[in-house]
Structure formats: structure tokens, C-alpha cells
Design a protein around this motif. Structure first.
Motif, PDB file in Angstrom:
ATOM      1  N   LEU A  80       5.635  10.064  -5.381  1.00  0.00           N
ATOM      2  CA  LEU A  80       4.583   9.079  -5.118  1.00  0.00           C
ATOM      3  C   LEU A  80       3.220   9.529  -5.628  1.00  0.00           C
ATOM      4  N   THR A  92       0.817  -1.203   0.000  1.00  0.00           N
ATOM      5  CA  THR A  92       0.000   0.000   0.000  1.00  0.00           C
ATOM      6  C   THR A  92       0.859   1.264   0.000  1.00  0.00           C
ATOM      7  N   ARG A  93       0.192   2.357  -0.290  1.00  0.00           N
ATOM      8  CA  ARG A  93       0.814   3.669  -0.215  1.00  0.00           C
ATOM      9  C   ARG A  93       1.364   3.900   1.203  1.00  0.00           C
ATOM     10  N   GLU A 107       5.079   4.941   2.430  1.00  0.00           N
ATOM     11  CA  GLU A 107       5.299   6.135   3.248  1.00  0.00           C
ATOM     12  C   GLU A 107       5.969   5.795   4.574  1.00  0.00           C
TER      13      GLU A 107
END
Lengths: 321, 328
Positions: free
Chosen positions: B288, A29-30, A34
Motif C-alpha cells: 500500500l 480512502t487508505r 486498511e
């Protein structure tokens, strides 16, 4: 105010826990991405301040400070021996003097102590061997030598192979990175850069366990083991490269300087009068030869001399023939 | 999720990480599918015949793209692929020698230009995405992080006119002119004698070196020369010395595999650790969010890649599009 500080400390400790993303086969996932990005960005602040460039002769490597009083971990092939003087360059360009302590010749581990007393930025060592295969790591190092505008270079990767005395990661290293630090996502030091393979993805590091095992011996400035990364010095092969005669009023007058020779490279010239070697007043040629016979090719010496009536002090490494 | 769990178990039983889970592995790269989609629509692949020869940044819906000039201008039969469509008849609209960027144009109508990031001043450790190996239909990607301070990369070995001077001469007499070079473009020839740089008289090598010191690669300098009885002044574009004279490779170059021919002389770059090849430059560097942080302009060595920061890229693109002849 105290409560607030305690809270900050508490959260700092929490941040030191193993990151969940390390236990996933791959980030998905993002949030996973992160989490890695945030950890690297946070860890970099201390990591960068503690990462140093080491200048030894013509070459340069990297190292990392691991105590406030200036203990540095690096690679054995960077220091090349015990008791050597070298330049330590901090991220902001401050140049300090370092002296090598012990090393492990077979696995490429070494220590250096900053000579100037002071309080230095340092990183925490991973003493508990918490690192596992596949963990995310980041490498720092002065790739290609010190560059103040650029700073040290960070690279991200994973631990892709673990063996007893070696970690392999896919953080891409290059010349100048040798001896530099590899960190986990909590900013703890897990290994020291050692060498690269022919394939670009093959980058080898010396794990902290290797340093822990040999810690006391290295602190006592011992040359440990036999191996490819450092060669033990032979006492008596130290070479200066000059001829001299005793001066009636004391000291030795230089009559010839070999070219090339360590003496010539350091700036000794015909006509100079050598007064002291490492603080010992020089009186006869035989005495100088005896002093040299107690030293090795890569030993650092301090030579005090007089030229045109003025004193000069030269510090340099002896060579071999 | 189950597949992921099975993998963790398998991994802990082994001492080597399977390639799919490494930085360049498909399992890791799969997490960047939304950024890959941006590369699919807003990066261009430059093919030379059947071989991928570089990448480009799509900057207009009408078929404008930016690519690395010194690499593009070498190609024999370049065509451009964006998404799945391959187009030939590529026009070189403009070249910016300082940044080593070429503006190209093909007949397209519905391209999706990159969306520029607000700033290139992102912290080190920030994820970045760039073009990796490609097929005719599908863009692949490589990932890495911002890895050093943004800065100028001065021309390697200084800048040069692109001439060899006669060794045993009391004047600055040209013995040979490098090709390609600014000197060649300006029409300098063997036998010409350089007499002034930017209005400053020069007669010795030290004076010439001094007059060129501090000038940027790609910038223009007024050069006055004597040919026979006549003197004339021409504008000569300076190149990074490393671009035309092959200096002996140092240890790190030998260790690096290939690197970009032009890898210095950039007014400012951001640096990342994506391990591409020297051919894999020219494309966008994405964050991103899939926004364009910059344009990949050089692979300096195995550990360092450079990109033009978005601020400079955006104004460069605007300037080059502005100067471009208006197309119907």
C-alpha cells in the motif's frame, strides 16, 4: 486482572460488529483499505486453525470445524455419502479420522464428525444472515491438496451475487477448495465452497442458511433430497471382488481375487483367510454374500484376515461392478 | 460521497453486484491510484510488436530493468515502455536461470527505480498491487492479498538435463537433446554416453536420477560423457522438468486457463491471489506504500501467483548489475 479480561472480551465483541467499509459501494480512502486488510489479518488466525483438508480415496477437498468437539461443515460432493470414513488433516499436519454425517444432495451441503474425542479449534457460524450483497469476504481452502509448507490459501473478494441456496463471490477457487470456508470480515463463517464456473470470476458457495435449514437432519446422518452433488446409495450393489471357500477350522480361504477389484486394491490376496467382516465372524460363503447384500457400493468395511498365520486388518470402501 | 450513497441504495435493490464494484472493477481499483502511479513510473511494459508480452521492474535511473527470462527470450521484436516512452534497442545484459530473471538495458536517463520494501515478511491478508492490462500510455492495475506462507517451490517433477536416453541400451546413451536446454547449450549430441555426474560414476538410469536428486533448477552440474573414443567434462545447466517435458495436464491445470510455462524451481517465493494471465508476470508487486515487495515471476494456476521476495530480488538485482559490463 478480571477487569482487564472483561475489557478484552468487550473489545472482541465490538470487533464482531459489521464493518463500515461493507456499507460503502467501494473503498475510497487508505483507511478503508486498511480496515479490510486488518479484518482479514485478524480473522485469519482462528479461521486458518479451523480449516481442514479432507482426503477421500484419491481425491481431496476442504472443510471447516465449527464446534470444539469436532463437527465439520463441508460440501456434499466431498463426502459423497453418509457414514463414510475419511482423513481429516489439520493445518499443522495432524491427521485425524472423520466420519460423514448427513448431506443435502441438491445444494451441496454436508457434515462430518471427527471420530477421535478432543478439543479442536473452531470458528463461529453466521447464524443471523447478516451478510449482504457486496460484502467483503475471504476464502480459505487446501487448493490442489494439502501442502504443509504452503498452508491453506486465502483469497479476498466480495459477494457478487446472492440467490436462495447460492452465494457467488470473486474469491478465486480451484480444485481442492471444495467444502472450504468463506468468512466475513468479522471472521464468521458465511458459506462453504461448492463449484466454479468456466469464467475465472465465477465462484459458488453454499450459504449458512442452507445448513441451518437442514441442520437437524444432517446431524441425524440423513441423506436429504435428490440432486447432482451426491447419489443415494443402492443397498445391495456393494462389490468386493473375490471368491472363497469355508475353512474347516473357521473363516473363509480366498481362492480368487478379481483384478481390478476393491479387494485387490485393498491388498487381499489368494490364500488369505477372511476371519471377520465389521466384527462379524465369517463361517460360510453364503453368510458373506448375505452381509454384502446389506451394503452399498461406497460403504466402508473392515476386514480382518489371516496371512501366513499373522492377523491383518484392512479398512476400505466396497466398489460397484 | 453522494454518488457513493446512490450506489448503496441501488445495490441493495439488486441481487447482483455491478462489475465496477468487484475485485477487478474500476471503482475498487480507483482506491489504489497512488500505487498505480508507481506502476506508471517504475514498472516497464514489454511489447512484442504491438502486443503487450510481459512486464518489468525498473531498477536503475539509467535504463536497467528486470523481466522474466524464459518469457522475454522468446520474443521476436521486444520494445520497452516506461510511463509514456517506448524504447527499442534492448540489450540483454545478464540472465539468472535459477530465478528465471533477465537484466535488460535500454538508453534511458531519468527512470524512477522501484523503492524496495524493508521486508517481504508481511502478514497474510496484506493488500498487494500488480500490473494489469495496459495501454501504450497508461498502466492499469490488479489488486489482491498475500495468500499463503513464503516457501521454496521445488522443480516440478524434479530437475532435468534436457536429454532423452536410448531406451534399450546398457549405457546412458543420449537418443535426443531437447531444445532449448542446458544439454544443448553444453554441446551434448545424440550418441554421447553419460559416464559421470559431479565426479560420481553413473551407468544406470537409477544412478543418474539419484545424482540429480535435490539439485535446483538453473544450477550447474559437471557432466562427463564419452563420444567415440574420447571422454570430456562439460557444465550443464539443469532445468525444471516441467519446463521442457509437457506432462499431461491435471484437472486443476485444465480449470486454470493459462499458466506460466516455468512455474516451479524457485528457491523461495511469496504467494498472492492476483488473477493475472501468464503474460502479466515480470512486474513489481507493490504494497500500500507503493514499495516493492517482490517481483511477479509465475502464475501457477488460477488461484496462486508467485513473486520473488524483495530480499532475494534486491540481492539478485545488485549481483546482476555488478556483473554487468560498465556502460559509458
Amino acid at each position: 486482572m478480571m477487569v482487564l479480561l472483561t475489557l478484552v472480551l468487550g473489545s472482541a465483541r465490538a470487533a464482531n460488529e459489521r464493518l463500515e467499509v461493507n456499507d460503502a459501494a467501494a473503498p475510497v480512502t487508505r483507511q478503508d483499505l486498511e480496515s479490510i486488510q486488518g479484518a482479514v489479518t485478524r480473522g485469519l488466525v482462528r479461521a486458518r486453525a479451523a480449516t481442514v483438508c479432507l482426503e477421500v480415496g484419491e481425491g481431496s477437498g476442504s472443510g471447516v470445524i465449527v464446534s470444539a468437539d469436532g463437527l465439520i461443515l463441508t460440501a456434499a460432493h466431498v463426502t459423497g455419502g453418509v457414514g463414510k470414513l475419511l482423513a481429516v488433516v489439520l493445518e499443522d499436519g495432524t491427521r485425524l479420522c472423520g466420519k460423514s454425517l448427513g448431506l443435502v444432495a441438491a445444494t451441496d451441503a454436508a457434515m462430518i464428525r471427527i471420530v477421535e474425542p478432543g478439543t479442536y479449534p473452531f470458528v463461529e457460524i453466521d447464524r443471523s444472515r447478516t451478510t449482504r450483497l457486496g460484502d467483503w469476504v475471504f476464502a480459505l481452502g487446501h487448493a490442489g491438496g494439502f501442502d504443509k509448507d504452503r498452508g491453506s490459501v486465502v483469497r479476498l473478494g466480495r459477494l457478487v451475487r446472492i440467490a436462495n441456496s447460492t452465494f457467488q463471490s470473486d474469491c478465486i477457487l480451484i480444485g481442492g477448495d471444495s467444502g472450504g470456508p468463506l468468512f466475513d470480515l468479522t471472521g464468521r463463517l458465511v458459506a462453504i465452497h461448492s463449484r466454479v464456473g468456466e469464467q475465472l470470476q465465477v465462484n459458488m458457495h453454499v450459504p449458512m442458511s442452507e445448513f441451518m435449514t437442514n441442520w437437524d437432519g444432517m446431524m441425524r446422518a440423513e441423506f436429504i433430497g435428490v440432486g447432482a452433488f451426491a447419489t443415494k446409495e443402492v443397498v445391495g450393489n456393494g462389490f468386493l471382488g473375490l471368491s472363497s471357500v469355508a475353512r474347516p477350522t473357521g473363516g473363509l480361504r480366498v481362492t480368487k481375487v478379481g483384478h481390478p477389484s476393491p479387494a485387490f486394491a485393498a491388498g487381499v490376496r489368494v490364500g488369505d483367510v477372511l476371519l471377520q467382516l465389521n466384527g462379524v465372524p465369517l463361517v460360510t460363503r453364503e453368510q458373506l454374500q448375505r452381509l454384502l447384500s446389506e451394503r452399498s457400493a461406497s460403504d466402508t468395511i473392515t476386514l480382518e484376515l489371516e496371512r501366513d498365520g499373522k492377523p491383518h486388518i484392512l479398512t476400505f470402501n466396497l466398489g460397484d461392478r | 460521497m453522494l454518488a457513493g450513497w446512490a450506489m448503496v441504495t441501488a445495490l441493495s435493490g439488486q441481487q447482483s453486484l455491478e462489475s465496477e464494484y468487484r475485485m477487478t472493477g474500476c471503482a475498487v481499483v480507483a482506491a489504489f491510484e497512488s500505487q498505480r502511479a508507481v506502476l506508471q513510473s517504475s514498472s516497464a511494459v514489454i511489447f512484442d510488436g504491438r502486443e503487450p508480452a510481459g512486464y518489468g521492474v525498473v531498477i536503475s535511473a539509467q535504463g536497467h530493468l528486470l523481466a522474466k527470462a524464459s518469457e522475454y527470450l522468446k520474443l521476436k521484436a521486444p520494445t520497452i515502455t516506461v510511463d509514456r516512452t517506448n524504447l527499442s534497442d534492448v540489450t540483454v545484459v545478464a540472465v539468472d536461470p535459477v530465478w528465471d530473471v533477465v537484466l535488460l538495458k535500454v538508453a534511458a536517463v531519468d527512470w524512477l527505480p522501484v523503492v524496495y520494501a524493508a521486508t517481504s515478511a508481511v502478514p497474510q491478508g496484506t493488500w498487494v498491487v500488480a500490473n494489469g492490462a495496459t495501454t501504450r500510455t497508461t498502466r492499469r492495475l490488479l489488486v489482491g492479498i498475500i495468500s499463503a506462507n513464503p516457501r521454496e517451490i521445488p522443480a516440478e517433477g524434479g530437475t532435468a538435463l534436457g536429454v532423452l536416453l536410448k531406451a534399450k541400451s546398457t549405457a546412458l546413451e543420449i537418443d535426443d537433446v531437447c531444445e532449448p536446454s542446458g544439454a544443448k547449450q553444453a554441446g551434448l549430441q545424440k550418441g554421447d554416453v553419460i559416464v559421470a555426474i559431479a565426479g560420481q560414476a553413473v551407468s544406470k538410469l537409477a544412478e543418474l536420477t539419484e545424482a540429480l536428486k535435490g539439485r535446483k533448477a538453473g544450477s550447474v552440474v559437471a557432466l562427463r560423457y564419452r563420444r567415440g573414443q574420447h571422454e570430456q567434462t562439460v557444465d550443464v545447466r539443469l532445468v525444471a522438468r516441467g519446463e521442457i517435458f509437457t506432462d499431461p495436464m491435471n484437472g486443476n491445470d485444465q480449470m486454470s486457463g493459462d499458466f506460466s510455462n516455468r512455474r516451479s524451481g524457485f528457491p523461495r517465493v511469496i504467494q498472492h491471489d492476483i488473477l493475472g494471465t501468464s503474460k502479466l508476470v515480470g512486474g513489481p508487486l507493490l504494497d500500500l506504500e507503493g514499495r516493492c515487495l517482490g517481483m511477479n515471476i509465475a502464475r501457477a494456476n488460477r488461484a496462486e501467483s508467485f513473486a520473488i521476495p524483495v530480499e532475494e530480488l534486491q540481492s539478485l538485482a545488485a549481483r546482476m548489475l555488478d556483473g554487468a559490463p560498465k556502460l559509458p
